[in-house]
Design an enzyme around this catalytic site. Structure first.
Site, PDB file in Angstrom:
ATOM      1  N   LYS A  10     -19.356   4.648   4.612  1.00 42.23           N
ATOM      2  CA  LYS A  10     -19.582   3.359   3.945  1.00 42.23           C
ATOM      3  C   LYS A  10     -19.821   3.564   2.450  1.00 42.23           C
ATOM      4  O   LYS A  10     -19.256   2.872   1.619  1.00 42.23           O
ATOM      5  CB  LYS A  10     -20.778   2.661   4.607  1.00 42.23           C
ATOM      6  CG  LYS A  10     -20.737   1.213   4.725  1.00 42.23           C
ATOM      7  CD  LYS A  10     -19.865   0.634   5.827  1.00 42.23           C
ATOM      8  CE  LYS A  10     -18.462   1.114   5.909  1.00 42.23           C
ATOM      9  NZ  LYS A  10     -17.872   1.131   7.200  1.00 42.23           N
ATOM     10  N   TRP A  31       0.901  -1.159   0.000  1.00 40.73           N
ATOM     11  CA  TRP A  31       0.000   0.000   0.000  1.00 40.73           C
ATOM     12  C   TRP A  31       0.937   1.206   0.000  1.00 40.73           C
ATOM     13  O   TRP A  31       1.613   1.483   0.992  1.00 40.73           O
ATOM     14  CB  TRP A  31      -0.891  -0.007   1.247  1.00 40.73           C
ATOM     15  CG  TRP A  31      -1.906   1.090   1.261  1.00 40.73           C
ATOM     16  CD1 TRP A  31      -3.138   1.061   0.683  1.00 40.73           C
ATOM     17  CD2 TRP A  31      -1.792   2.367   1.896  1.00 40.73           C
ATOM     18  NE1 TRP A  31      -3.799   2.245   0.915  1.00 40.73           N
ATOM     19  CE2 TRP A  31      -3.006   3.066   1.652  1.00 40.73           C
ATOM     20  CE3 TRP A  31      -0.800   3.007   2.647  1.00 40.73           C
ATOM     21  CZ2 TRP A  31      -3.239   4.359   2.132  1.00 40.73           C
ATOM     22  CZ3 TRP A  31      -1.034   4.292   3.110  1.00 40.73           C
ATOM     23  CH2 TRP A  31      -2.234   4.944   2.855  1.00 40.73           C
ATOM     24  N   LYS A  48      -7.029  -2.144   4.758  1.00 36.81           N
ATOM     25  CA  LYS A  48      -7.848  -2.534   5.900  1.00 36.81           C
ATOM     26  C   LYS A  48      -7.293  -2.023   7.221  1.00 36.81           C
ATOM     27  O   LYS A  48      -8.004  -1.501   8.048  1.00 36.81           O
ATOM     28  CB  LYS A  48      -7.953  -4.059   5.923  1.00 36.81           C
ATOM     29  CG  LYS A  48      -8.762  -4.627   7.086  1.00 36.81           C
ATOM     30  CD  LYS A  48     -10.221  -4.299   6.910  1.00 36.81           C
ATOM     31  CE  LYS A  48     -11.092  -4.828   8.016  1.00 36.81           C
ATOM     32  NZ  LYS A  48     -12.364  -4.084   8.085  1.00 36.81           N
TER      33      LYS A  48
HETATM   34  O1  M6R Z   1      -9.094  -1.378  12.710  1.00 30.89           O
HETATM   35  P1  M6R Z   1      -9.739  -0.119  13.141  1.00 30.89           P
HETATM   36  O2  M6R Z   1     -11.139  -0.301  13.629  1.00 30.89           O
HETATM   37  O3  M6R Z   1      -8.913   0.635  14.163  1.00 30.89           O
HETATM   38  O4  M6R Z   1      -9.805   0.783  11.857  1.00 30.89           O
HETATM   39  C1  M6R Z   1     -10.294   2.088  11.912  1.00 30.89           C
HETATM   40  C2  M6R Z   1     -10.590   2.630  10.545  1.00 30.89           C
HETATM   41  O5  M6R Z   1      -9.435   2.630   9.763  1.00 30.89           O
HETATM   42  C3  M6R Z   1     -11.684   1.823   9.834  1.00 30.89           C
HETATM   43  O6  M6R Z   1     -12.852   1.778  10.582  1.00 30.89           O
HETATM   44  C4  M6R Z   1     -11.991   2.454   8.461  1.00 30.89           C
HETATM   45  O7  M6R Z   1     -12.566   3.705   8.630  1.00 30.89           O
HETATM   46  C5  M6R Z   1     -12.899   1.531   7.648  1.00 30.89           C
HETATM   47  N1  M6R Z   1     -12.371   1.381   6.321  1.00 30.89           N
HETATM   48  C6  M6R Z   1     -14.280   2.042   7.486  1.00 30.89           C
HETATM   49  O8  M6R Z   1     -15.090   1.131   6.840  1.00 30.89           O
END
Ligand code: M6R
Length: 597
Positions: free
Chosen positions: A479, A73, A592
């Site tokens: 989303k 990435w 992710k």
């Molecule tokens: O693994 P985490 O819950 O800490 O990640 C936080 C965000 O990077 C994550 O929720 C991101 O916003 C998602 N892609 C949303 O769908």
């Protein structure tokens, strides 16, 4: 961000082991890939732009028992073959794959250039093998030279390094995750070997026995034994072996076309699993919140929206004030932290760099940290004083879905415990889980597919909510944006008249999220205001109203309303992506697990 995976052991198909395993880490980055494989006295390197999942068979890597691989990435430098990992030292004898950012790479690169090194990429990572090479010239000891190089790096790294003169993998981490998978004959395995990866799915087909590297640690393994040590002191560190509880099947998409849809459907059961917490522990944590001098909730992205919703849960249900901040902003709150303060961090992956930084800020002040995470054994889970697992099972799609409802469930449960109504909270959430199971039926999903078809060519979409549905409006926007690339924005319903309503034109699609509570009438008024400006109104709530051109019914579940209101939006976002020809599992520019700042 970036997946790394290495194997050394008694198998002779190491190249294929790492390539196939890396496909399970593709969610961490997917713009380019590369492999280095030890063969004879040298190694073969293959790299390219594109997705590792498109790579089939690298037969020329057979007859090797040691290999490392990387899926990228991009941070420093564009998506090019030259920037793909592995990177090599000046003399080509050292290969390195890296996840993280070496912040002082410019200084290191300039020093190395002065010593005659040439660089072929625009990455920060390329300085790593070159600096190790310089150290190797001094000591002739590969592991020691990796350690010496690490002592000079600033920033975050998880690295795997190979040397043509040694049949070992040397790995080190600071700030980015690394996990060892153990396969040993004396423990009943069919063969000996060690895997080292950014995440467990890389080696789940081979072993469920893991050892976690902590920050500031390194390992050296030849496939038969492994040595953990402290990077700073060089002293040996004992390490426990842990058996993980989830299975490879849980992390596969089965008959679903995409992980995102599979994980949305997993919510039929995952909410109930999140609620299944040890009651004594929940009570203890509720007391800790009650007694704390200031409770702060932090997270990023979707997890941050769960924290925002929890502000309302704690206020409405427990009449208790907590403070929310996006993790990336939390540093600026340190003036308000005391030894007796409590930080609640929420994270699916348990590896998010901004969240880890927030934890470290709190720890410096002596404050306690409660982590609500999905990934057992993750860095955040291990560094927190208390940990609650949401038990959603592996979440692979970049778009977070089942993790959100698990996070909301745990936070709502704690709010009920704080109000002295834990059993009531449990019952409400179990009923909500059952309602979600009913909602996600083929007819309901089809209805949302048709709605996606209707609005798929719109380029702007607005979502409003009030109270705990306001954070869900913000989450709805994330989303839709991240998977369909439609410009979506969420607002507090009452804020429209202070500016955003100027955006509304005839036919602008707007979604209103509401429940059956004290703010419903106000929110419907906001919907009427939008309709008066020509908006195409979509209602998501338990009761129909004439203002809506389309109405998506959800159950009336009181304080658990955010959990059910977000479900149709997740499904809608999924179908918007698919109908617009996008792969919802691999949105552009995203990964992710965001392990860089
Ligand atoms: O693994 P985490 O819950 O800490 O990640 C936080 C965000 O990077 C994550 O929720 C991101 O916003 C998602 N892609 C949303 O769908």
């Amino acid at each position: 961000m970036c997946g790394i995976f290495g194997y050394v052991g008694s198998r002779n198909d190491a190249g294929n082991v790492v390539v196939e395993g890396l496909k399970n880490l593709e969610y961490r980055g997917y713009d380019s890939w590369g492999v280095a494989c030890s063969v004879g006295d040298g190694f073969l390197v293959k790299k390219d732009i594109g997705k590792i999942s498109a790579v089939n068979g690298l037969q020329f890597f057979d007859h090797s028992c040691l290999a490392v691989a990387h899926t990228r990435w991009a941070t420093h430098g564009g998506v090019t073959k030259a920037n793909a990992h592995p990177h090599l030292s000046e003399d080509g004898s050292i290969a390195v794959v890296h996840n993280g950012i070496i912040e002082n790479f410019v200084q290191i690169r300039d020093d190395l250039k002065a010593k005659g090194h040439t660089f072929l990429s625009e990455t920060d990572s390329e300085v790593i093998p070159h600096l190790i090479e310089e150290e190797y010239k001094k000591s002739g000891d590969f592991a020691a030279s990796v350690r010496q190089a690490c002592l000079q790096f600033e920033g975050r790294y998880a690295i795997l390094a190979l040397h043509t003169g040694s049949k070992t993998i040397v790995a080190a981490r600071t700030g980015s995750p690394l996990i060892v998978g153990v396969m040993r004959k004396d423990k009943g395995a069919a063969e000996d070997g060690y895997f080292i990866a950014s995440d467990i799915p890389a080696f789940m087909n081979y072993t469920k026995v893991v050892q976690y590297l902590d920050d500031g640690e390194m390992v050296v393994t030849d496939g038969k034994s492994i040595l953990f040590s402290d990077i700073q002191t060089g002293s040996e560190k004992p390490k426990r072996e842990i058996e993980i509880t989830w299975s490879i099947e849980q992390s596969e998409k089965g008959d679903f076309e995409h992980y995102m849809l599979k994980e949305i459907m997993d919510q039929k059961e995952s909410v109930a699993r999140a609620v299944n917490q040890d009651e004594e522990q929940i009570q203890t944590l509720a007391h800790a919140i009650r007694d704390a001098k200031g409770t702060f909730l932090v997270g990023c992205g979707t997890a941050a929206k769960a924290c925002m919703a929890a502000e309302y849960f704690f206020s409405v249900i427990a009449k208790h004030h907590v403070n929310f901040a996006p993790a990336s902003e939390f540093k600026l709150y340190h003036h308000f932290l005391q030894k007796e303060s409590l930080l609640i961090v929420v994270s699916q992956s348990g590896e998010t760099a901004d969240v880890l930084d927030a934890m470290r800020v709190a720890k410096l002040k002596g404050s306690k940290v409660l982590a609500i995470v999905n990934v057992e054994g993750s860095t955040i889970a291990r560094e927190a004083d208390y940990t609650l697992l949401i038990n959603a099972g592996p979440e692979r799609a970049v778009a977070s879905t089942k993790a959100l409802t698990g996070q909301l469930a745990v936070l709502l449960l704690i709010a009920h415990a704080l109000a002295g109504r834990l059993q009531e909270g449990r019952t409400l959430l179990l009923e909500t889980g059952a309602q979600i199971n009913d909602m996600l039926n083929p007819r309901y999903v089809h209805r949302l597919k048709l709605l996606a078809e209707k609005i798929k060519n719109e380029e702007d979409l607005y979502i409003i909510g009030k109270s705990w549905n306001y954070p869900m409006a913000l989450e709805s926007a994330i989303k839709i944006q991240e998977v369909s690339y439609v410009h979506a924005e969420g607002f507090a319903g009452g804020e429209l008249k202070h500016g955003p309503i100027a955006l509304i034109e005839k036919g602008s699609p707007c979604i209103a999220l509401y429940g059956h509570d004290e703010v419903t009438t106000d929110l419907i008024t906001n919907a009427i205001e939008l309709k008066a400006r020509g908006a195409f109104m979509i209602g998501v709530g338990p009761t129909q109203h004439e203002v809506f051109d389309e109405w998506i019914k959800v159950p009336d579940v009181a304080a658990a309303q955010p959990l059910v209101n977000i479900i149709p939006i997740q499904v809608l976002a999924y179908f918007l992506a698919v109908k617009r020809g996008k792969n919802p599992d691999m949105p552009r520019n995203l990964a992710k697990s965001v392990t860089v700042k």
